[in-house]
Design an enzyme around this catalytic site. Structure first.
Site, PDB file in Angstrom:
ATOM      1  CB  THR A  71      -9.332  45.332  28.461  1.00 29.85           C
ATOM      2  OG1 THR A  71     -10.342  46.341  28.466  1.00 29.85           O
ATOM      3  CG2 THR A  71      -9.396  44.535  27.176  1.00 29.85           C
ATOM      4  CE  LYS A  75     -10.205  45.646  33.218  1.00 33.12           C
ATOM      5  NZ  LYS A  75     -10.373  47.099  33.426  1.00 33.12           N
ATOM      6  CG  ASN A  96      -5.649  46.865  35.307  1.00 33.48           C
ATOM      7  OD1 ASN A  96      -4.946  46.717  36.316  1.00 33.48           O
ATOM      8  ND2 ASN A  96      -5.618  47.978  34.578  1.00 33.48           N
ATOM      9  N   GLY A 136     -21.577  50.741  37.405  1.00 36.50           N
ATOM     10  CA  GLY A 136     -20.801  49.609  36.933  1.00 36.50           C
ATOM     11  C   GLY A 136     -19.929  49.042  38.037  1.00 36.50           C
ATOM     12  CB  ALA A 137     -20.408  46.644  40.568  1.00 34.49           C
ATOM     13  N   GLY A 138     -18.191  46.065  37.709  1.00 32.47           N
ATOM     14  CA  GLY A 138     -17.316  45.051  37.132  1.00 32.47           C
ATOM     15  C   GLY A 138     -15.877  45.257  37.582  1.00 32.47           C
ATOM     16  CB  ALA A 140     -13.010  49.101  34.937  1.00 29.37           C
TER      17      ALA A 140
END
Length: 269
Positions: A71, A75, A96, A136-138, A140
């Site tokens: 998490t 990642k 993940n 959000g481009a992380g 997840a």
């Protein structure tokens, strides 16, 4: 109540992150292990990024450890530790979930996107044909963006405060050859689906990931935040009459995929 008979033969699995107290998976995954007749448990492990490589190296030597769930914020870093990975993980350079390979090393996948799309559909939404905004481009967010494109969104706008990370994701998703993919902003006006893939809302006083004053009742709003169970974004969207999905809905939708992956012991890729 989970009925466990812990012995020296019980297999270990860990979930790594920083922070880690917000995760709900240890109980649910352990119960799923029991239900499937696998003598194993999932244990949460909090580790700072500076010590992640040392932890992963040590875990590789723990011979009764079968799998690792990953998490925030690890990642991307964990992908680099994989000896092999699925096609979607290789495209996104993110994982993940990892399982030990019979021939040694770790095999990785990322199923966050499958869970998000599953949660949207379970709550009456449908990505196909929609104009979607991803915040959000992380790790997840990357997986969610890919899953939304593969689910048939008409267009996908990507917003992230880290411009380089946003542009990298847009470039990767464009290689799929589907949908109009471009940079977005925190303004949700005109979008039919909004996906929050940031941790904003976990802590009191966090700003909203989008301008909630510009949401309308016809927009579906999905969020990855699991603690609180109903994030401030989802709470505000519901007050406006929006259909929504929560981080818990997402987890419930992806748990089966995670268990399938962890318990595959035949080297399947």
């Amino acid at each position: 109540m989970i009925s466990l008979n812990l012995t020296g033969a019980t297999r270990l699995n860990v979930i790594v992150g920083d922070p880690i107290a917000q995760v709900k998976s240890p109980g649910g995954v352990t119960k799923a292990f029991v239900d499937r007749g696998y003598d194993g448990i999932l244990v949460p492990v909090q580790v700072h990024g500076a010590h992640l490589e040392a932890l992963l190296t040590a875990l590789t030597e723990v011979r009764n450890l079968d799998g690792i769930i990953v998490t925030v914020p690890h990642k991307f870093a964990c992908f680099a530790f994989c000896a092999s990975a699925t096609k979607r993980s290789r495209l996104l350079c993110s994982v993940n979930i990892l399982r030990r390979r019979p021939e040694g090393g770790w095999h990785g996948d990322i199923v966050d996107g499958l869970g998000f799309v599953g949660a949207v559909r379970a709550n009456g939404g449908e990505p196909a044909g929609k104009r979607a905004l991803l915040v959000g481009a992380g790790g997840a967010g990357s997986a969610i963006g890919m899953a939304l494109v593969e689910a048939g969104v008409r267009s996908l706008a990507v917003h992230d405060s880290e411009t380089a990370r946003r542009e990298q994701l847009i470039a990767k998703l464009k290689t799929l050859g589907r949908a109009d993919i471009h940079a977005g902003s925190a303004d949700p006006s005109g979008f039919e689906l909004v996906a929050n893939a940031t941790p904003l809302g976990m802590r009191a006083g966090d700003p909203y990931p989008v301008d909630v004053s510009k949401l309308n009742a016809g927009t579906f709003v999905g969020c990855v935040v699991t603690s609180p169970a109903v994030s401030p974004l989802v709470e505000s969207a519901r007050r406006l009459g929006c259909r929504t999905s929560t981080g818990t809905d997402m987890y419930n939708a992806l748990q089966s995929s995670m268990i399938d992956f962890l318990l595959a012991r035949d080297g399947a890729r």
